[in-house]
Scaffold this active site. Structure first.
Site, PDB file in Angstrom:
ATOM      1  N   CYS A   1       0.859  -1.181   0.000  1.00 41.85           N
ATOM      2  CA  CYS A   1       0.000   0.000   0.000  1.00 41.85           C
ATOM      3  C   CYS A   1       0.891   1.226   0.000  1.00 41.85           C
ATOM      4  O   CYS A   1       1.684   1.415   0.936  1.00 41.85           O
ATOM      5  CB  CYS A   1      -0.901  -0.017   1.234  1.00 41.85           C
ATOM      6  SG  CYS A   1      -1.882   1.476   1.473  1.00 41.85           S
ATOM      7  N   ASN A   2       0.770   2.050  -1.035  1.00 44.30           N
ATOM      8  CA  ASN A   2       1.578   3.263  -1.115  1.00 44.30           C
ATOM      9  C   ASN A   2       1.276   4.224   0.022  1.00 44.30           C
ATOM     10  O   ASN A   2       2.179   4.806   0.620  1.00 44.30           O
ATOM     11  CB  ASN A   2       1.337   3.967  -2.451  1.00 44.30           C
ATOM     12  CG  ASN A   2       1.996   3.284  -3.625  1.00 44.30           C
ATOM     13  OD1 ASN A   2       3.093   3.620  -4.026  1.00 44.30           O
ATOM     14  ND2 ASN A   2       1.313   2.295  -4.176  1.00 44.30           N
TER      15      ASN A   2
ATOM     16  N   CYS B   1      -0.859   3.253  -6.467  1.00 44.66           N
ATOM     17  CA  CYS B   1      -1.765   2.626  -5.500  1.00 44.66           C
ATOM     18  C   CYS B   1      -1.972   1.206  -5.997  1.00 44.66           C
ATOM     19  O   CYS B   1      -2.269   0.997  -7.183  1.00 44.66           O
ATOM     20  CB  CYS B   1      -3.093   3.374  -5.421  1.00 44.66           C
ATOM     21  SG  CYS B   1      -4.353   2.539  -4.414  1.00 44.66           S
ATOM     22  N   THR B   2      -1.816   0.234  -5.118  1.00 44.77           N
ATOM     23  CA  THR B   2      -1.878  -1.161  -5.558  1.00 44.77           C
ATOM     24  C   THR B   2      -3.275  -1.563  -6.016  1.00 44.77           C
ATOM     25  O   THR B   2      -3.441  -2.600  -6.673  1.00 44.77           O
ATOM     26  CB  THR B   2      -1.407  -2.114  -4.441  1.00 44.77           C
ATOM     27  OG1 THR B   2      -2.128  -1.828  -3.229  1.00 44.77           O
ATOM     28  CG2 THR B   2       0.087  -1.943  -4.198  1.00 44.77           C
TER      29      THR B   2
END
Length: 278
Positions: free
Chosen positions: A74-75, A189-190
């Protein structure tokens, strides 16, 4: 000795993009996927409260699952709390997820790069430091999407997404300047790679959508100890589990996790997440 798993953590289902790549590189490893659905979306939190929440949550996760390594897929969380996690739990290697600004700056031909992220990631000084260090000669547009992560969550659970809504979220990424056009969009963002096909369909022109999932998985693999031959294929089918911090995933979420070969645990972790949300 019990085989220690690889723990993959995200606010929701976005980290499944990283899990997917990690399984390709580490087919003999056992995985625990943690979706902090009780805290989702992270953009609703004050930074200090979110940092405290994640660090506290990991105390129980590390005690309960004893992972060999933890991947923060998670960014938003990585750019905020990675240093605090490493300081609080020095015996556990942590791999973070940060915007792929360096490879984007190296690959762009037009010199116009956009970073599509959550508003939290866009606000982080960490992100701006990456630009200063690696992309000072490139024009980088930071685009903070309020809704794209939630659209991706809904798409993965329900199989449908409003393409016009996706188009509206990505449109600020496309810049024309002095006859040049944006040619790379960093998916910071994943969650976003799950919508990549919809993004390609609704984009005004073709670009390279940069997904860092494989790089994250390779970094995790590089930090793992080599396995002994007798342990290589010790895991049984169905050993990978999904943990929802709410303890109450809906049927769509359960089906999604099972589709990824993950079986939800019934018991939630017990961290109180009621504080810090405006």
């Amino acid at each position: 000795m019990t085989d220690r798993p690889v723990l993959v953590f995200d606010s929701g289902v976005g980290g499944l993009t990283v899990l997917r790549e990690a399984r390709v590189l580490m087919p003999d490893r056992r995985f625990v996927y943690v979706a902090d659905d009780a805290g989702f979306p992270y953009g609703a939190w004050a930074e200090e409260a979110l940092s405290s929440h994640i660090v506290t949550l990991f105390r129980e996760l590390l005690e309960k699952y004893d992972p060999e390594i933890a991947v923060i897929a998670c960014n938003t969380a990585s750019t905020l709390v990675l240093a605090a996690l490493r300081a609080a739990y020095p015996d556990t290697p942590f791999v973070g997820t940060v915007p792929a600004i360096k490879p984007a700056a190296e690959r762009t031909h037009s010199g116009l790069v956009s970073v599509l992220a959550t508003p939290g990631t866009v606000r982080r000084q960490y992100t701006r430091d990456l630009i200063d260090e690696w992309a000072s000669k490139v024009h980088v547009r930071l685009v903070g999407s309020e809704n794209l992560a939630a659209l991706a969550e809904a798409y993965m659970r329900d199989g449908f997404v409003d393409e016009e809504a996706v188009k509206a979220e990505i449109s600020p990424c496309f810049v024309e300047m002095d006859g040049r056009r944006t040619d790379i969009v960093v998916l910071a963002c994943t969650h976003y790679p799950f919508l990549a096909n919809r993004m390609r369909k609704t984009a005004p022109w073709p670009v390279d959508w940069l997904d860092p999932a494989e790089s994250i998985a390779r970094r995790a693999l590089s930090l793992l100890r080599p396995r002994r031959r007798r342990d290589m294929f010790a895991n049984s089918v169905g050993a990978d589990i999904a943990v929802f911090t709410s303890g109450a995933p809906d049927n769509a979420a359960r089906r999604l996790m099972q589709g990824f070969g993950l079986y939800p645990e019934k018991q939630a972790v017990s961290v109180d997440i009621g504080y810090g949300i405006p």
